[in-house]
Design an enzyme around this catalytic site. Structure first.
Site, PDB file in Angstrom:
ATOM      1  N   LYS A  13       1.119  -1.071  -0.104  1.00  0.00           N
ATOM      2  CA  LYS A  13      -0.179   0.165   0.198  1.00  0.00           C
ATOM      3  C   LYS A  13       0.936   1.265   0.508  1.00  0.00           C
ATOM      4  O   LYS A  13       0.724   2.299  -0.634  1.00  0.00           O
ATOM      5  CB  LYS A  13      -0.890   0.535   1.225  1.00  0.00           C
ATOM      6  CG  LYS A  13      -1.690  -0.437   1.109  1.00  0.00           C
ATOM      7  CD  LYS A  13      -3.091  -0.313   2.789  1.00  0.00           C
ATOM      8  CE  LYS A  13      -2.599  -0.018   3.804  1.00  0.00           C
ATOM      9  NZ  LYS A  13      -2.477  -1.169   4.381  1.00  0.00           N
ATOM     10  N   ARG A  88     -10.114   2.762   8.710  1.00  0.00           N
ATOM     11  CA  ARG A  88     -10.317   1.747   8.998  1.00  0.00           C
ATOM     12  C   ARG A  88     -11.273   0.294   8.907  1.00  0.00           C
ATOM     13  O   ARG A  88     -11.518  -0.546   9.599  1.00  0.00           O
ATOM     14  CB  ARG A  88      -8.804   1.025  10.341  1.00  0.00           C
ATOM     15  CG  ARG A  88      -7.470   0.948   9.373  1.00  0.00           C
ATOM     16  CD  ARG A  88      -6.768   0.702  10.758  1.00  0.00           C
ATOM     17  NE  ARG A  88      -5.512   0.939  10.796  1.00  0.00           N
ATOM     18  CZ  ARG A  88      -4.151   0.438   9.537  1.00  0.00           C
ATOM     19  NH1 ARG A  88      -4.541  -0.952   8.984  1.00  0.00           N
ATOM     20  NH2 ARG A  88      -3.082   0.760  10.054  1.00  0.00           N
ATOM     21  N   ARG A 167      -2.246 -11.190  11.680  1.00  0.00           N
ATOM     22  CA  ARG A 167      -1.877 -10.473  11.020  1.00  0.00           C
ATOM     23  C   ARG A 167      -3.152 -10.121   9.417  1.00  0.00           C
ATOM     24  O   ARG A 167      -3.761  -9.454   9.716  1.00  0.00           O
ATOM     25  CB  ARG A 167      -0.802  -9.393  10.444  1.00  0.00           C
ATOM     26  CG  ARG A 167      -0.049  -9.580  11.767  1.00  0.00           C
ATOM     27  CD  ARG A 167       0.574  -8.185  11.290  1.00  0.00           C
ATOM     28  NE  ARG A 167       1.574  -8.789  10.170  1.00  0.00           N
ATOM     29  CZ  ARG A 167       2.838  -8.719  10.839  1.00  0.00           C
ATOM     30  NH1 ARG A 167       3.422  -9.052  11.867  1.00  0.00           N
ATOM     31  NH2 ARG A 167       3.502  -8.959   9.633  1.00  0.00           N
TER      32      ARG A 167
END
Ligand code: ZN
Length: 218
Positions: A13, A88, A167
Site C-alpha cells: 500500500k 480502517r 495479521r
C-alpha cells in the site's frame, strides 16, 4: 483526487500510495506517519491520547479522525490525498466522507489490493530492513548491507509465518465491513488480485494505471 488504498500488511500500500501521490500531485496521507510525528512531540495537544500506542493499545476512532482532519490542512493536501492506513472502520470512513463533504469533495476511488497468502508470505518472510534508515529490501536482491548506510540488514522479529497469518486473518475480519461500505458508495471501486510473487511494485502500478484508465479516472 482522493483515493483510499486498502490492503493487508505487506500488500505494498505504502509504495503504491507514493506513486499515486506523484501521478495525481496529491499528498500521501499515512496515518502511521502522522501518529509517529505526534509521538515524537510531547507538546502536541493529541500526544496524551496517542501515546496509548506505546502500550500496544489502539488509538480511538475519534482521535484518528482528528489526526487526519488536522493532517489534511497541510499544504501538500491542497490537491487531494492518497490515504494509506485510513480509514480502517466504517465509522472512520463515514467521518472521512463528512470531512471531505465539508470541502465539497468526496472519495473518488478505492483501490483494494487483494494479495494472496502465498505472495504475502514470500514478501514478508524474505523481508530485510536497514536498522538505520528503515529502508526495506528483499533477500532475492542478494544484499547483505544497506547500500546507503553500509549497515548490515536485519530481519524483522515479527515476520514469521504464524504472526503473518494472524495479521492477515485479523485484517480480513476487520476489513470486510469496510469493503462493503465502499462497494455501496459512489466511489470507483477497484479490486486488484495479486497472486504472483514475481510481480514487482512497477507491475502492480501498471495494472492500477490500466484500471484507472478503464474507469476514466485518468
Ligand atoms: Zn540504510
Amino acid at each position: 483526487m482522493y483515493i483510499v488504498l486498502l490492503g493487508p500488511p505487506g500488500s505494498g500500500k505504502g509504495t503504491q500510495a507514493e506513486v499515486l501521490s506523484r501521478v495525481f500531485d496529491a499528498g500521501h496521507l499515512s496515518t502511521g506517519d502522522l501518529l509517529r510525528d505526534i509521538l515524537e512531540n510531547q507538546d502536541h495537544p493529541l500526544y496524551p491520547k496517542v501515546q496509548v500506542i506505546k502500550e500496544g493499545r489502539l488509538v480511538s476512532d475519534e482521535v484518528v479522525n482528528q489526526v487526519v482532519e488536522d493532517g489534511l490542512k497541510r499544504p501538500e493536501f491542497r490537491n487531494g490525498a492518497i490515504f494509506d492506513g485510513y480509514p480502517r472502520t466504517p465509522a472512520q470512513a463515514a467521518a472521512l466522507d463528512r470531512m471531505l463533504a465539508a470541502r465539497g469533495k468526496k472519495v473518488d476511488v478505492v483501490i483494494d489490493l487483494d494479495v494472496t497468502k502465498d505472495v504475502l508470505l514470500y514478501r514478508l518472510l524474505g523481508r530485510l530492513v536497514c536498522p538505520r534508515c528503515k529502508r526495506i529490501f528483499h533477500e532475492r536482491q542478494g544484499l547483505a548491507e544497506c547500500p546507503d548506510c553500509g549497515v548490515e540488514l536485519v530481519r524483522r522479529g515479527d515476520d514469521n509465518e504464524e504472526t503473518i497469518m494472524q495479521r492477515l486473518e485479523e485484517y480480513k475480519d476487520k476489513t470486510a465491513v469496510l469493503q462493503d461500505y465502499y462497494r455501496n458508495s459512489p466511489a470507483v471501486y477497484i479490486r486488484l488480485r495479486i497472486s504472483d510473487a514475481s510481480k514487482t511494485a512497477g507491475d502492480v502500478q501498471e495494472e492500477i494505471t490500466d484500471r484507472l484508465r478503464q474507469h476514466n479516472v485518468i
